[in-house]
Design an enzyme around this catalytic site. Structure first.
Site, PDB file in Angstrom:
ATOM      1  N   GLU A  22      -6.001 -11.278  13.848  1.00 14.23           N
ATOM      2  CA  GLU A  22      -7.173 -10.414  13.681  1.00 14.23           C
ATOM      3  C   GLU A  22      -8.236 -11.141  12.883  1.00 14.23           C
ATOM      4  O   GLU A  22      -7.939 -11.743  11.846  1.00 14.23           O
ATOM      5  CB  GLU A  22      -6.814  -9.093  12.952  1.00 14.23           C
ATOM      6  CG  GLU A  22      -6.000  -8.143  13.802  1.00 14.23           C
ATOM      7  CD  GLU A  22      -5.773  -6.785  13.138  1.00 14.23           C
ATOM      8  OE1 GLU A  22      -6.452  -6.469  12.135  1.00 14.23           O
ATOM      9  OE2 GLU A  22      -4.908  -6.040  13.650  1.00 14.23           O
TER      10      GLU A  22
ATOM     11  N   GLU B  22       1.071  -5.960  10.400  1.00 13.72           N
ATOM     12  CA  GLU B  22       0.731  -5.722   8.994  1.00 13.72           C
ATOM     13  C   GLU B  22       1.726  -4.885   8.192  1.00 13.72           C
ATOM     14  O   GLU B  22       1.350  -3.845   7.639  1.00 13.72           O
ATOM     15  CB  GLU B  22      -0.682  -5.106   8.896  1.00 13.72           C
ATOM     16  CG  GLU B  22      -1.751  -6.021   9.421  1.00 13.72           C
ATOM     17  CD  GLU B  22      -3.182  -5.523   9.146  1.00 13.72           C
ATOM     18  OE1 GLU B  22      -3.362  -4.347   8.784  1.00 13.72           O
ATOM     19  OE2 GLU B  22      -4.113  -6.333   9.279  1.00 13.72           O
TER      20      GLU B  22
END
Ligand SMILES: *[C@@H]1O[C@H](CO)[C@@H](O)[C@H](O)[C@H]1NC(C)=O
Ligand SMILES: *[C@@H]1O[C@H](CO)[C@@H](O)[C@H](O)[C@H]1NC(C)=O
Ligand SMILES: *[C@@H]1O[C@H](CO)[C@@H](O)[C@H](O)[C@H]1NC(C)=O
Ligand SMILES: *[C@@H]1O[C@H](CO)[C@@H](O)[C@H](O)[C@H]1NC(C)=O
Ligand SMILES: *[C@@H]1O[C@H](CO)[C@@H](O)[C@H](O)[C@H]1NC(C)=O
Length: 517
Positions: free
Chosen positions: A457, A353
């Site tokens: 995720e 991320e």
């Protein structure tokens, strides 16, 4: 195995025979001397909150920290009760600190991020990133680029009300607000603690961080080492790997922090020992025939400003210097070298991320190119996972990772349904969003001759109030169907969490999710 993966394998065959042999044996799980994990598609779970601290996953880890409401990255606001005005960095920093009455207040400029020196001693960082200093004449300015003795303050709390405070400046005097709303460090020791005392402030904490930096610096290195070693030895144990393997999953995704590469003596405040834990995870993965996706979750300087990337105060500095990129490549090189020989090493995730626009696509691509090469120096077969940027396009890496050249590259996207744009959606509207929008996004990533796709995720959590068990089951089922189209696979976030729906272990044990067929 999906057709998307098949076509990319054929392309690879033309390019690098040696690589494709390894890849196919991975995909079919038939290798005798090769990997001991089942290959693709991956049905994985992340071991979040284990080797990289996230306080919300297990808040009790922070219980032993004194003044634990004043951690690195806490956002503090101070109101002079005598003048009904809040401490403010003029223009957000680069000028004086003054007191500003409500009608002219800018909340961002009136909020100070803490760097913790010890439980009562702090530096204060302003909106434009400078630190507050006290000058010889007692003037208070927000102009220092780095903190030193002149930037070091004590917060003195009232015995009866811990949010009524005085701020002792480095010159030994206390900050006070004058009639003209200037702020000076020249008030003496004596105080009535009354509202009329111009050195008394009401303090509000409007945001705390609970990541690895906070826990290590909050306890201090010695005590943190004991707390974290105990956590590493108890939060995830061999039985968890047995549970994962016997419930239809075939891999674990393990978040690690950059400091793991300098174990056993990482730079302060980090503490050594997470490398031993990762070694153990590999042993257990080999025993239970699980793949391991190493996930560099925290890069030096922080790639997104979140506590889960070990940011100290919410700032995001990774990639702003070539040195931070080079250091991160060394971390990847170290990890690839250490685990290349393990038959369980399935993939190396180069960075979790990164956040746009602070992390530019240009610096990210330069890093991914070098990180990919570092992995390939040690293993031809481990996949290399590259996360697209938060607030960037999920397909922004396709041009870079797509056209030849990077066999085994995987693009990682994270699909959640609980940010503010999902606030008032019904259960069915959430499901439709997944089946329509996320499915289309994933199709867009899955190109012929392109990299593999990975929903690295997701979780069965949404904003639907008081949803029934059946609705949660459907939320999980639909996501597994849609994300099951990803050519590399998916990973649930996370295995263990005090919040039940975020814990795949709890979801499986309580019949919300089943992967066995
Ligand atoms: C208030 O702060 C924001 C930053 O959050 C800044 O963009 C804005 O210009 C400030 N407003 C004024 C009036 O200075
Ligand atoms: C001013 O400070 C008080 C006390 O800390 C705080 O509750 C309030 O939110 C602050 N106001 C603004 C606009 O930041
Ligand atoms: C919330 O997530 C959706 C789907 O990922 C995204 O399109 C949207 O921009 C996000 N909204 C906010 C406010 O972050
Ligand atoms: C959700 O609905 C409430 C009540 O109708 C409304 O006040 C609120 O603005 C909505 N929130 C969002 C993010 O759409
Ligand atoms: C959800 O349940 C709580 C109590 O369990 C109740 O107070 C609340 O009104 C419910 N919300 C909705 C939207 O039904």
């Amino acid at each position: 195995m999906t057709s998307g993966h098949g076509s990319s394998s054929r392309r690879l065959f033309l390019e690098r025979l040696w690589f494709v042999v390894a890849l196919c044996s991975l995909a079919h799980g038939k290798s005798t001397s090769g990997p001991s994990h089942p290959g693709l598609p991956v049905r994985a779970v992340s071991l979040g909150g284990w080797l990289v601290t996230e306080g919300w996953i297990l808040p009790s880890l922070f219980d032993g920290i004194p003044n634990k409401d004043l951690m690195d990255g806490s956002s503090l606001q101070f109101r002079s009760l005598a003048w009904n005005a809040n401490l403010t960095a003029e223009r957000g920093g680069g000028a004086a600190v003054v007191a500003v009455p409500d009608s002219q207040l800018n909340g961002s400029y009136a909020t100070f991020k803490v760097w913790r020196i010890d439980e009562t001693t702090f530096n204060f960082r302003v909106f434009n990133q400078q630190f507050i200093s006290v000058w010889r004449n007692g003037a208070v300015l927000a102009t220092a680029a780095t903190p030193g003795p002149a930037e070091t303050f004590q917060i003195v709390r009232n015995a009866g009300d811990k949010n009524r405070v005085r701020i002792r400046a480095p010159n030994g005097r206390f900050l006070q607000v004058k009639r003209d709303h200037s702020v000076t460090a020249d008030h003496g020791e004596s105080t009535s603690w009354g509202d009329d005392d111009p050195s008394v402030f009401a303090m509000t904490n409007v945001g705390d961080m609970h990541g690895e930096f906070q826990i290590c610096n909050g306890y201090g290195t010695g005590k943190a080492a004991a707390v974290l070693r105990n956590h590493w030895n108890t939060f995830i144990v061999e039985e968890d790997f047995e549970f994962i393997a016997s419930n239809g999953l075939n891999a674990v995704r393990i978040p690690v922090g950059w400091w793991i590469a300098s174990d056993p003596n990482p730079p302060a405040p980090y503490v050594g020992g997470s490398l031993d834990a990762l070694d153990k995870a590999f042993k257990w993965a080999e025993k239970y025939k699980l793949g391991v996706i190493i996930d560099l979750h925290a890069a030096p300087g922080s790639q997104n400003g979140y506590e889960h990337s070990a940011s100290r105060d919410g700032s995001q500095e990774w990639g702003t210097t070539d040195a931070s990129i080079a250091l991160t490549v060394q971390v990847i090189d170290f990890l690839a070298s250490r685990y290349a020989a393990s038959p369980s090493l399935l993939a190396m995730g180069l960075m979790n991320e990164p956040m746009a626009p602070g992390v530019t696509l240009d610096s990210l691509v330069r890093y991914y190119r070098a990180g990919y090469a570092a992995v390939r120096r040690h293993t031809p077969r481990a996949y290399v996972v590259m996360s697209s940027r938060l607030a960037g396009g999920s397909d922004e890496l396709l041009r870079f990772a797509g056209i030849g050249g990077l066999p085994g590259a995987v693009i990682d996207v994270h699909y959640y349904v609980f940010n503010s744009s999902f606030t008032n959606l019904t259960a069915q509207q959430n499901i439709d969003f997944i089946k329509t929008n996320y499915a289309a996004d994933l199709r867009g990533l899955t190109r012929q001759n392109g990299p593999l796709s990975f929903v690295g995720e997701w979780v069965a959590v949404w904003n639907v109030p008081n949803a029934t068990k059946a609705e949660y089951q459907r939320l999980a089922q639909v996501q597994m169907e849609v994300y099951g189209q990803a050519t590399f696979g998916w990973a649930y976030w996370t295995l263990k969490n005090v919040n039940n729906y975020w814990s795949l272990e709890w979801m499986i044990k309580n019949g919300y999710i089943s992967l066995k067929h």
